[in-house]
Design a protein around this motif. Structure first.
Motif, PDB file in Angstrom:
ATOM      1  N   PRO A 172       0.803  -1.233   0.000  1.00 38.66           N
ATOM      2  CA  PRO A 172       0.000   0.000   0.000  1.00 38.66           C
ATOM      3  C   PRO A 172       0.834   1.280   0.000  1.00 38.66           C
ATOM      4  CG  PRO A 172      -0.937  -1.591   1.519  1.00 38.66           C
ATOM      5  CD  PRO A 172       0.363  -2.169   1.027  1.00 38.66           C
ATOM      6  N   GLY A 173       1.917   1.317   0.762  1.00 39.29           N
ATOM      7  CA  GLY A 173       2.767   2.498   0.784  1.00 39.29           C
ATOM      8  C   GLY A 173       3.396   2.780  -0.570  1.00 39.29           C
ATOM      9  N   GLU A 174       3.771   1.724  -1.256  1.00 41.78           N
ATOM     10  CA  GLU A 174       4.367   1.879  -2.589  1.00 41.78           C
ATOM     11  C   GLU A 174       3.321   2.324  -3.609  1.00 41.78           C
ATOM     12  OE1 GLU A 174       6.148  -1.960  -2.846  1.00 41.78           O
ATOM     13  OE2 GLU A 174       7.980  -1.291  -1.841  1.00 41.78           O
ATOM     14  N   LEU A 175       2.077   1.898  -3.428  1.00 35.60           N
ATOM     15  CA  LEU A 175       1.008   2.351  -4.324  1.00 35.60           C
ATOM     16  C   LEU A 175       0.808   3.862  -4.208  1.00 35.60           C
ATOM     17  CD1 LEU A 175      -1.706  -0.435  -3.934  1.00 35.60           C
ATOM     18  CD2 LEU A 175      -0.365   0.078  -5.966  1.00 35.60           C
ATOM     19  N   THR A 176       0.862   4.375  -2.984  1.00 30.21           N
ATOM     20  CA  THR A 176       0.732   5.816  -2.789  1.00 30.21           C
ATOM     21  C   THR A 176       1.887   6.533  -3.465  1.00 30.21           C
ATOM     22  OG1 THR A 176      -0.443   5.470  -0.712  1.00 30.21           O
ATOM     23  CG2 THR A 176       0.532   7.645  -1.051  1.00 30.21           C
ATOM     24  N   LEU A 177       3.071   5.982  -3.362  1.00 26.35           N
ATOM     25  CA  LEU A 177       4.241   6.555  -4.031  1.00 26.35           C
ATOM     26  C   LEU A 177       4.034   6.574  -5.548  1.00 26.35           C
ATOM     27  CD1 LEU A 177       6.942   7.711  -3.154  1.00 26.35           C
ATOM     28  CD2 LEU A 177       7.924   5.423  -3.373  1.00 26.35           C
ATOM     29  N   MET A 178       3.463   5.504  -6.079  1.00 24.69           N
ATOM     30  CA  MET A 178       3.161   5.443  -7.518  1.00 24.69           C
ATOM     31  C   MET A 178       2.153   6.520  -7.915  1.00 24.69           C
ATOM     32  SD  MET A 178       2.763   1.392  -8.268  1.00 24.69           S
ATOM     33  CE  MET A 178       4.119   0.256  -8.116  1.00 24.69           C
ATOM     34  N   LEU A 179       1.166   6.755  -7.047  1.00 24.36           N
ATOM     35  CA  LEU A 179       0.178   7.799  -7.333  1.00 24.36           C
ATOM     36  C   LEU A 179       0.838   9.173  -7.393  1.00 24.36           C
ATOM     37  CD1 LEU A 179      -2.862   6.643  -5.154  1.00 24.36           C
ATOM     38  CD2 LEU A 179      -2.753   6.715  -7.648  1.00 24.36           C
ATOM     39  N   TYR A 180       1.693   9.462  -6.426  1.00 23.39           N
ATOM     40  CA  TYR A 180       2.394  10.751  -6.448  1.00 23.39           C
ATOM     41  C   TYR A 180       3.239  10.887  -7.722  1.00 23.39           C
ATOM     42  CZ  TYR A 180       1.241  11.873  -1.563  1.00 23.39           C
ATOM     43  OH  TYR A 180       0.586  12.193  -0.399  1.00 23.39           O
ATOM     44  N   ASP A 191       8.319  13.014  -1.754  1.00 20.78           N
ATOM     45  CA  ASP A 191       9.603  12.800  -1.096  1.00 20.78           C
ATOM     46  C   ASP A 191       9.423  12.401   0.370  1.00 20.78           C
ATOM     47  OD1 ASP A 191      10.754  13.409  -3.520  1.00 20.78           O
ATOM     48  OD2 ASP A 191      11.460  15.398  -2.910  1.00 20.78           O
ATOM     49  N   THR A 192       8.482  13.038   1.048  1.00 24.36           N
ATOM     50  CA  THR A 192       8.196  12.697   2.438  1.00 24.36           C
ATOM     51  C   THR A 192       7.657  11.275   2.532  1.00 24.36           C
ATOM     52  OG1 THR A 192       7.740  15.012   2.949  1.00 24.36           O
ATOM     53  CG2 THR A 192       6.877  13.366   4.493  1.00 24.36           C
ATOM     54  N   TRP A 193       6.751  10.934   1.624  1.00 21.31           N
ATOM     55  CA  TRP A 193       6.161   9.585   1.630  1.00 21.31           C
ATOM     56  C   TRP A 193       7.231   8.537   1.341  1.00 21.31           C
ATOM     57  CZ3 TRP A 193       1.812   8.128   3.675  1.00 21.31           C
ATOM     58  CH2 TRP A 193       1.374   6.819   3.450  1.00 21.31           C
ATOM     59  N   ALA A 221       9.122   7.851   4.406  1.00 21.05           N
ATOM     60  CA  ALA A 221       8.322   7.042   5.329  1.00 21.05           C
ATOM     61  C   ALA A 221       8.313   5.572   4.910  1.00 21.05           C
ATOM     62  CB  ALA A 221       6.895   7.585   5.402  1.00 21.05           C
ATOM     63  N   VAL A 222       8.182   5.322   3.621  1.00 23.60           N
ATOM     64  CA  VAL A 222       8.187   3.937   3.115  1.00 23.60           C
ATOM     65  C   VAL A 222       9.536   3.284   3.410  1.00 23.60           C
ATOM     66  CG1 VAL A 222       8.155   2.533   0.998  1.00 23.60           C
ATOM     67  CG2 VAL A 222       6.390   4.266   1.371  1.00 23.60           C
ATOM     68  N   LEU A 223      10.621   4.009   3.150  1.00 24.14           N
ATOM     69  CA  LEU A 223      11.963   3.464   3.398  1.00 24.14           C
ATOM     70  C   LEU A 223      12.183   3.202   4.889  1.00 24.14           C
ATOM     71  CD1 LEU A 223      14.078   5.598   0.897  1.00 24.14           C
ATOM     72  CD2 LEU A 223      13.447   3.181   0.686  1.00 24.14           C
ATOM     73  N   LEU A 224      11.731   4.125   5.733  1.00 24.62           N
ATOM     74  CA  LEU A 224      11.863   3.951   7.177  1.00 24.62           C
ATOM     75  C   LEU A 224      11.054   2.744   7.646  1.00 24.62           C
ATOM     76  CD1 LEU A 224      12.910   4.936   9.912  1.00 24.62           C
ATOM     77  CD2 LEU A 224      10.925   6.455  10.015  1.00 24.62           C
ATOM     78  N   ASN A 225       9.840   2.615   7.149  1.00 25.64           N
ATOM     79  CA  ASN A 225       8.986   1.476   7.507  1.00 25.64           C
ATOM     80  C   ASN A 225       9.633   0.163   7.073  1.00 25.64           C
ATOM     81  OD1 ASN A 225       6.566   0.277   8.545  1.00 25.64           O
ATOM     82  ND2 ASN A 225       5.934  -0.027   6.420  1.00 25.64           N
TER      83      ASN A 225
END
Length: 133
Positions: free
Chosen positions: A20-28, A113-115, A118-122
């Motif tokens: 899910p986090g990567e999907l949000t990154l794809m949307l951005y 960039d912020t997201w 967050a994905v990398l930290l998670n």
């Protein structure tokens, strides 16, 4: 279709298997792509292409709005920012104003960039947790 277009197959698989986090990154990233396309179309006086690209960017912002978890306090602020971006996209389209697209692009880059951080930290936290187990 997928047999004739391996890139489309790859993209489809990437979306279907993404977290899910990567999907949000794809949307951005998709939103940024369409903003850039709209700016290019504006420069080339291609009104229909500009309109289509801005509408695609708006669709992505709408999707981000729909998927916000409103139980999280920061979501209210994010919703307001998404609404602002959406209004500015409409205004950029009507006024044919690339400066507004630059402004919106800045917001989306910052969110992306912020997201991404967050994905990398998670991912790191999950990886470290597995190593300790």
């Amino acid at each position: 279709m997928s047999a004739r277009n391996p890139y489309a197959t790859y993209q489809n698989n990437a979306v279907n298997t993404a977290a899910p986090g990567e999907l949000t990154l794809m949307l951005y990233n998709g939103c940024l792509k369409f903003i850039k396309q709209a700016k290019s179309a504006m420069e080339e006086k291609q009104i229909e292409e500009k309109n289509t690209a801005i509408q695609k960017a708006q669709n992505i912002i709408s999707e981000l709005m729909v998927t916000l978890n409103m139980d999280i306090p920061v979501s209210n602020q994010m919703m307001q920012l998404y609404e602002y971006i959406n209004r500015r996209l409409i205004e950029a389209n009507i006024k044919n104003d690339a400066a507004i697209l630059d402004e919106v692009e800045g917001f989306v880059v910052e969110f992306r960039d912020t997201w991404k951080e967050a994905v990398l930290l998670n991912r790191k936290l999950q990886h470290d947790g597995r190593e300790r187990a």
